[in-house]
Design a protein around this motif. Structure first.
Motif, PDB file in Angstrom:
ATOM      1  N   ASN A  85       0.820  -1.210   0.000  1.00 20.64           N
ATOM      2  CA  ASN A  85       0.000   0.000   0.000  1.00 20.64           C
ATOM      3  C   ASN A  85       0.853   1.259   0.000  1.00 20.64           C
ATOM      4  O   ASN A  85       0.601   2.203  -0.756  1.00 20.64           O
ATOM      5  N   MET A  86       1.871   1.283   0.837  1.00 23.27           N
ATOM      6  CA  MET A  86       2.711   2.480   0.940  1.00 23.27           C
ATOM      7  C   MET A  86       3.592   2.651  -0.294  1.00 23.27           C
ATOM      8  O   MET A  86       3.834   3.780  -0.744  1.00 23.27           O
ATOM      9  N   PHE A  92       2.679   6.430  -7.154  1.00 25.83           N
ATOM     10  CA  PHE A  92       1.716   7.205  -7.923  1.00 25.83           C
ATOM     11  C   PHE A  92       1.404   8.558  -7.276  1.00 25.83           C
ATOM     12  O   PHE A  92       1.177   9.543  -7.967  1.00 25.83           O
ATOM     13  N   GLY A  93       1.394   8.586  -5.951  1.00 22.54           N
ATOM     14  CA  GLY A  93       0.961   9.789  -5.249  1.00 22.54           C
ATOM     15  C   GLY A  93       1.921  10.945  -5.335  1.00 22.54           C
ATOM     16  O   GLY A  93       1.500  12.109  -5.355  1.00 22.54           O
ATOM     17  N   MET A  94       3.231  10.668  -5.407  1.00 15.63           N
ATOM     18  CA  MET A  94       4.181  11.790  -5.416  1.00 15.63           C
ATOM     19  C   MET A  94       3.995  12.646  -6.666  1.00 15.63           C
ATOM     20  O   MET A  94       4.115  13.874  -6.619  1.00 15.63           O
ATOM     21  N   ARG A  95       3.692  12.018  -7.800  1.00 11.27           N
ATOM     22  CA  ARG A  95       3.471  12.784  -9.027  1.00 11.27           C
ATOM     23  C   ARG A  95       2.219  13.644  -8.920  1.00 11.27           C
ATOM     24  O   ARG A  95       2.193  14.793  -9.369  1.00 11.27           O
ATOM     25  N   PHE A 108      -8.143  15.204  -1.480  1.00 15.45           N
ATOM     26  CA  PHE A 108      -8.476  14.132  -2.423  1.00 15.45           C
ATOM     27  C   PHE A 108      -8.279  12.764  -1.780  1.00 15.45           C
ATOM     28  O   PHE A 108      -9.144  11.885  -1.871  1.00 15.45           O
ATOM     29  N   TYR A 109      -7.145  12.578  -1.144  1.00 18.40           N
ATOM     30  CA  TYR A 109      -6.810  11.283  -0.523  1.00 18.40           C
ATOM     31  C   TYR A 109      -7.832  10.897   0.540  1.00 18.40           C
ATOM     32  O   TYR A 109      -8.353   9.771   0.559  1.00 18.40           O
ATOM     33  N   SER A 137      -6.129   0.971   1.094  1.00 18.75           N
ATOM     34  CA  SER A 137      -6.277   0.578  -0.312  1.00 18.75           C
ATOM     35  C   SER A 137      -7.343   1.375  -1.045  1.00 18.75           C
ATOM     36  O   SER A 137      -7.183   1.686  -2.232  1.00 18.75           O
ATOM     37  N   GLY A 138      -8.461   1.686  -0.392  1.00 20.01           N
ATOM     38  CA  GLY A 138      -9.520   2.441  -1.055  1.00 20.01           C
ATOM     39  C   GLY A 138      -9.039   3.808  -1.488  1.00 20.01           C
ATOM     40  O   GLY A 138      -9.264   4.235  -2.631  1.00 20.01           O
ATOM     41  N   ALA A 139      -8.359   4.530  -0.591  1.00 16.24           N
ATOM     42  CA  ALA A 139      -7.819   5.846  -0.930  1.00 16.24           C
ATOM     43  C   ALA A 139      -6.751   5.728  -2.010  1.00 16.24           C
ATOM     44  O   ALA A 139      -6.661   6.566  -2.915  1.00 16.24           O
ATOM     45  N   ILE A 140      -5.941   4.670  -1.942  1.00 16.35           N
ATOM     46  CA  ILE A 140      -4.860   4.485  -2.902  1.00 16.35           C
ATOM     47  C   ILE A 140      -5.415   4.165  -4.287  1.00 16.35           C
ATOM     48  O   ILE A 140      -4.842   4.583  -5.307  1.00 16.35           O
ATOM     49  N   PHE A 141      -6.545   3.467  -4.359  1.00 14.02           N
ATOM     50  CA  PHE A 141      -7.168   3.245  -5.659  1.00 14.02           C
ATOM     51  C   PHE A 141      -7.594   4.581  -6.279  1.00 14.02           C
ATOM     52  O   PHE A 141      -7.520   4.762  -7.499  1.00 14.02           O
ATOM     53  N   GLY A 142      -8.055   5.503  -5.453  1.00 14.37           N
ATOM     54  CA  GLY A 142      -8.371   6.834  -5.957  1.00 14.37           C
ATOM     55  C   GLY A 142      -7.144   7.523  -6.518  1.00 14.37           C
ATOM     56  O   GLY A 142      -7.202   8.171  -7.573  1.00 14.37           O
TER      57      GLY A 142
END
Length: 301
Positions: A85-86, A92-95, A108-109, A137-142
């Motif tokens: 997850n991390m 993906f999140g850093m971009r 958003f997260y 995981s739900g937030a990460i799918f977003g």
């Protein structure tokens, strides 16, 4: 136009929200691991953590609390769970955080995580037996959906070897989640994943300041205060009309007022603009602020 280009402030490999999310998740995971051997009032601490901070189903003897829609996102069930997850959040999140700014990315997260929890609470019981839910995981799918919409043709190396475009890989994972909804023997919250992904998709389409290729394909564009009679009620004026107006304004500014305005520019003003970029992203600067940075960058070259 590539909105990820930021002339000042640079690109951070660990932008502030991503960095703090990683720290908080890892810290909570260590507390969870230590709690397995601790007792409070004759009951294991781990049981109490799940009772009060994991996402409990509504009814059925469970202890649902409204704050669990936030806290469950920071709990994980094992090393593999939190590691992947991390890793995906960072990859993906850093971009996305560098593109949007930290404040918007954090909203958003959390919104994606809350939507994932709501889907798990109200829709998942239609397909499976209610159970405790933990994980980001739900937030990460977003976040993954945001990446696929922002950089659809960027290659992701599957197993570090096989190049696959983001739109195909993430789209395939989304479709798999739909097929896995009815898997009663699974301990994976597929409805939460879908809820987070759909929330991310809707967030991007409703936010006028976010420009992604899909919006341009559908002729849906963002606007910042300027209007025209062809305006879409959800997204503002078209990019073509905006560029035409901006070209006229830029010509007037540089031809007539440039020297006068440049004399007023100070390092303190530039620093304030850089702080604004860090907080809310380059795309939220005013036209004057963008021109100041443009002129400053020319002087540095």
């Amino acid at each position: 136009m590539n909105n990820s280009y930021r002339p000042f402030g640079g690109f951070s490999v660990f932008p502030p929200v991503i960095k703090n999310l990683l720290i908080i998740n890892v810290a909570v995971f260590f507390v969870q691991m230590l709690s397995s051997n601790l007792m409070i009032g004759g009951r294991p601490l781990g049981l109490l953590l799940n009772m009060w901070f994991a996402l409990n189903p509504i009814g059925g003897g469970y202890n649902f609390q409204i704050w669990q829609l936030i806290t469950y996102q920071f709990m994980h069930g094992g090393f593999g769970h939190i590691f992947f997850n991390m890793f995906i959040l960072w990859m993906f999140g850093m971009r996305i955080e560098n593109l949007w700014g930290s404040k918007k990315f954090l909203y958003f997260y959390l919104i994606c995580g809350i939507a994932a929890g709501l889907a798990q609470l109200f829709i998942a019981p239609l397909f499976s037996t209610p159970a405790l839910t933990i994980g980001a995981s739900g937030a990460i799918f977003g976040v993954m959906i945001a990446f696929a919409m922002s950089f659809p043709d960027e290659y992701i190396f599957l197993y570090f070897l096989i190049p696959v475009k983001a739109k195909y890989l993430i789209g395939f994972l989304f479709v798999l989640e739909i097929f896995w909804i009815g898997d009663a023997g699974s301990d994976v919250a597929h409805l939460a994943h879908l809820g987070g992904a759909l929330a991310g998709f809707i967030f991007i389409f409703l936010d006028k300041s976010i420009d992604v290729p899909l919006k341009r394909t559908l002729n849906i564009h963002s606007g910042y205060g300027k209007q025209n009679r062809f305006q879409n009620p959800f997204t503002g004026m078209s990019d073509k009309f905006k560029r035409q107006n901006d070209n006229i304004e830029d010509a007037n500014y540089y031809d007539i007022n440039q020297k006068k305005d440049d004399a007023k520019i100070t390092q303190e003003e530039i620093d304030k603009i850089l702080d604004k970029i860090s907080q809310s992203g380059y795309q939220n600067l005013t036209e004057r602020e963008k021109r100041i940075l443009f002129e400053a960058s020319k002087k540095m070259n």
